[in-house]
Motif scaffolding. Sequence first.
Motif, mmCIF file in Angstrom:
data_model
loop_
_atom_site.group_PDB
_atom_site.id
_atom_site.type_symbol
_atom_site.label_atom_id
_atom_site.label_comp_id
_atom_site.label_asym_id
_atom_site.label_seq_id
_atom_site.Cartn_x
_atom_site.Cartn_y
_atom_site.Cartn_z
ATOM 1 N N ARG A 188 0.840 -1.199 0.000
ATOM 2 C CA ARG A 188 0.000 0.000 0.000
ATOM 3 C C ARG A 188 0.883 1.260 0.000
ATOM 4 O O ARG A 188 0.609 2.225 -0.698
ATOM 5 C CB ARG A 188 -0.888 -0.047 1.257
ATOM 6 C CG ARG A 188 -1.924 1.031 1.345
ATOM 7 C CD ARG A 188 -3.126 0.733 0.459
ATOM 8 N NE ARG A 188 -4.054 1.859 0.480
ATOM 9 C CZ ARG A 188 -3.994 2.866 -0.382
ATOM 10 N NH1 ARG A 188 -3.092 2.885 -1.337
ATOM 11 N NH2 ARG A 188 -4.861 3.856 -0.305
ATOM 12 N N VAL A 229 1.218 19.529 -1.367
ATOM 13 C CA VAL A 229 1.098 18.956 -0.018
ATOM 14 C C VAL A 229 0.778 19.997 1.053
ATOM 15 O O VAL A 229 0.568 19.647 2.215
ATOM 16 C CB VAL A 229 2.375 18.178 0.398
ATOM 17 C CG1 VAL A 229 2.609 17.006 -0.517
ATOM 18 C CG2 VAL A 229 3.588 19.082 0.421
ATOM 19 N N PHE A 271 0.042 16.529 6.084
ATOM 20 C CA PHE A 271 -0.466 15.885 4.872
ATOM 21 C C PHE A 271 -0.266 14.368 4.956
ATOM 22 O O PHE A 271 -1.196 13.593 4.705
ATOM 23 C CB PHE A 271 0.256 16.458 3.643
ATOM 24 C CG PHE A 271 0.144 15.601 2.424
ATOM 25 C CD1 PHE A 271 -1.032 15.570 1.687
ATOM 26 C CD2 PHE A 271 1.194 14.786 2.015
ATOM 27 C CE1 PHE A 271 -1.162 14.755 0.574
ATOM 28 C CE2 PHE A 271 1.085 13.968 0.907
ATOM 29 C CZ PHE A 271 -0.097 13.962 0.187
ATOM 30 N N SER A 303 -2.664 12.908 7.439
ATOM 31 C CA SER A 303 -4.068 12.846 7.008
ATOM 32 C C SER A 303 -4.281 11.692 6.026
ATOM 33 O O SER A 303 -5.318 11.032 6.056
ATOM 34 C CB SER A 303 -4.508 14.176 6.385
ATOM 35 O OG SER A 303 -3.855 14.371 5.167
ATOM 36 N N TRP A 304 -3.281 11.423 5.203
ATOM 37 C CA TRP A 304 -3.408 10.297 4.267
ATOM 38 C C TRP A 304 -3.326 8.967 5.029
ATOM 39 O O TRP A 304 -4.077 8.023 4.749
ATOM 40 C CB TRP A 304 -2.330 10.391 3.194
ATOM 41 C CG TRP A 304 -2.616 9.579 1.963
ATOM 42 C CD1 TRP A 304 -3.597 8.635 1.806
ATOM 43 C CD2 TRP A 304 -1.929 9.653 0.711
ATOM 44 N NE1 TRP A 304 -3.552 8.117 0.533
ATOM 45 C CE2 TRP A 304 -2.546 8.732 -0.165
ATOM 46 C CE3 TRP A 304 -0.864 10.402 0.226
ATOM 47 C CZ2 TRP A 304 -2.116 8.537 -1.481
ATOM 48 C CZ3 TRP A 304 -0.439 10.212 -1.084
ATOM 49 C CH2 TRP A 304 -1.060 9.290 -1.924
ATOM 50 N N GLU A 346 -6.537 7.818 6.710
ATOM 51 C CA GLU A 346 -7.594 7.293 5.831
ATOM 52 C C GLU A 346 -7.192 5.990 5.158
ATOM 53 O O GLU A 346 -7.883 5.520 4.268
ATOM 54 C CB GLU A 346 -7.938 8.326 4.749
ATOM 55 C CG GLU A 346 -8.436 9.659 5.271
ATOM 56 C CD GLU A 346 -9.770 9.549 5.995
ATOM 57 O OE1 GLU A 346 -10.440 8.511 5.872
ATOM 58 O OE2 GLU A 346 -10.131 10.516 6.688
ATOM 59 N N THR A 347 -6.049 5.443 5.561
ATOM 60 C CA THR A 347 -5.538 4.229 4.918
ATOM 61 C C THR A 347 -5.504 3.100 5.948
ATOM 62 O O THR A 347 -5.113 3.351 7.089
ATOM 63 C CB THR A 347 -4.105 4.504 4.387
ATOM 64 O OG1 THR A 347 -4.156 5.657 3.561
ATOM 65 C CG2 THR A 347 -3.567 3.332 3.590
ATOM 66 N N PRO A 348 -5.894 1.883 5.550
ATOM 67 C CA PRO A 348 -5.836 0.787 6.522
ATOM 68 C C PRO A 348 -4.415 0.618 7.054
ATOM 69 O O PRO A 348 -3.465 0.567 6.268
ATOM 70 C CB PRO A 348 -6.244 -0.446 5.701
ATOM 71 C CG PRO A 348 -6.886 0.080 4.474
ATOM 72 C CD PRO A 348 -6.346 1.452 4.236
ATOM 73 N N SER A 388 -5.047 22.730 -1.678
ATOM 74 C CA SER A 388 -3.957 21.798 -1.407
ATOM 75 C C SER A 388 -4.267 20.529 -2.201
ATOM 76 O O SER A 388 -5.074 19.700 -1.790
ATOM 77 C CB SER A 388 -3.890 21.521 0.092
ATOM 78 O OG SER A 388 -2.895 20.596 0.347
ATOM 79 N N GLY A 416 -2.908 17.738 -2.871
ATOM 80 C CA GLY A 416 -2.708 16.407 -2.305
ATOM 81 C C GLY A 416 -3.864 15.957 -1.439
ATOM 82 O O GLY A 416 -3.986 14.761 -1.141
ATOM 83 N N PRO A 469 -6.113 11.516 0.513
ATOM 84 C CA PRO A 469 -6.803 10.956 1.684
ATOM 85 C C PRO A 469 -8.286 10.722 1.406
ATOM 86 O O PRO A 469 -8.871 9.737 1.856
ATOM 87 C CB PRO A 469 -6.620 12.034 2.757
ATOM 88 C CG PRO A 469 -5.428 12.803 2.333
ATOM 89 C CD PRO A 469 -5.403 12.757 0.842
ATOM 90 N N SER A 523 -8.744 7.707 -0.672
ATOM 91 C CA SER A 523 -8.499 6.550 0.192
ATOM 92 C C SER A 523 -9.750 6.244 1.025
ATOM 93 O O SER A 523 -10.121 5.082 1.199
ATOM 94 C CB SER A 523 -7.328 6.895 1.103
ATOM 95 O OG SER A 523 -6.572 5.786 1.374
ATOM 96 N N ARG A 524 -10.387 7.309 1.519
ATOM 97 C CA ARG A 524 -11.599 7.127 2.337
ATOM 98 C C ARG A 524 -12.729 6.533 1.487
ATOM 99 O O ARG A 524 -13.436 5.620 1.918
ATOM 100 C CB ARG A 524 -12.044 8.474 2.917
ATOM 101 C CG ARG A 524 -13.145 8.313 3.953
ATOM 102 C CD ARG A 524 -13.764 9.633 4.329
ATOM 103 N NE ARG A 524 -12.764 10.581 4.808
ATOM 104 C CZ ARG A 524 -12.995 11.877 4.992
ATOM 105 N NH1 ARG A 524 -14.178 12.383 4.721
ATOM 106 N NH2 ARG A 524 -12.054 12.673 5.432
ATOM 107 N N GLN A 579 -12.031 2.973 1.015
ATOM 108 C CA GLN A 579 -12.295 2.225 2.252
ATOM 109 C C GLN A 579 -13.775 1.946 2.419
ATOM 110 O O GLN A 579 -14.166 0.921 2.952
ATOM 111 C CB GLN A 579 -11.838 3.050 3.459
ATOM 112 C CG GLN A 579 -10.359 3.041 3.689
ATOM 113 C CD GLN A 579 -10.020 2.077 4.782
ATOM 114 O OE1 GLN A 579 -9.895 0.884 4.518
ATOM 115 N NE2 GLN A 579 -9.907 2.560 5.999
#
Lengths: 217, 110
Positions: free
Chosen positions: A32, A58, A65, A68-69, A72-74, B44, B46, B50, B53-54, B57
């Motif tokens: 990932r 970013v 940044f 925050s990513w 939201e990622t497993p 922003s 980037g 996220p 990704s959400r 998910q």
Amino acid sequence: MTEVDQQTQQQIFDLVSACEGYWALRGIRRDRREEMRLELEQHLEQAPHDGRSVDAVVGSNALAFAESWARETPHHVPRGLPRVFRWLIFDWLTSVLLFVSLVALFEHIVLLSPSFPLLLVHLVAFACLGLFALLQTFAGFLSPRIRSRESRILLLLGVYAVLSLAIVLALLASDTRLNMVIFRWNWPITLLVVAAAGVLFGTKVWLARRNRQGLHL
Amino acid sequence: MDNRSTQLLKGTLDMCLLALLAQRPCYGYEMLQQLSQQGLDVVSEGSIYPLLSRLQQRGLIESYLVRSKEGPMRKYYRLLPAGERQLQDWEAEWEAFARAVEHILKGASE
């Protein structure tokens, strides 16, 4: 490639490496992480062609940044005895044994000392090396604010010098003897330590390669 | 883009991303370019990752790797059936909201 381009490339490389290091610490799986790295790298490489800077991608706080990513990622935090055990054996112990092996071999071969004393100062040096590695990993987060790699390295060295000095001064102030002997051993034990470090390091590399191959199947 | 537009886009970015993916599979940078062509500049850039990704998910979209023309793999996203249903719900919600705001604005100008 112009000098500005090279600087941007370095900026991108350092930033992406810092993000990947942070995601690894946050327990995101390797496959990932590699996808995230690829995505971010390609975006950052494409943005300058459209006249956009790294901080337009970013933001000014690159660590926020990355966090925050990651949120939201497993991901997993190292929980459970097997995972903690694995971390202790293959990460912590391997690094310690490699460090001790190098210092002991230096004592035996270069200083011709028949026995090797593991001093407190060796442990302090080991902690300082760990601190430097950590700072170096995350220095890339400064990329959006400090464009030049040389300036980032200078700042990193400055922070490192201050922190190391603080550690040494704190030890001296507490009347701790830096040359205090913790262990002492002879050649055969050093050879055993070198062999153990080699076996652990080899197993770690082999496991990492096996996991990587498994992910690509 | 002024601050109000930025805030409005922030609140609707997930819906916009789903709507773009409903047209065709895209990669992240491509989605930003499409938004920009419509006059919506994400402050922003980037921050879409996220969000993507959400959405992934939640099972609304999925990603897959495709070899790009330049050589390395590129990550694309595509909409899933659950994403289509979610987009319909959000569209209905947005239309009701926009209608209400429009009524208020028209009332204020009369």
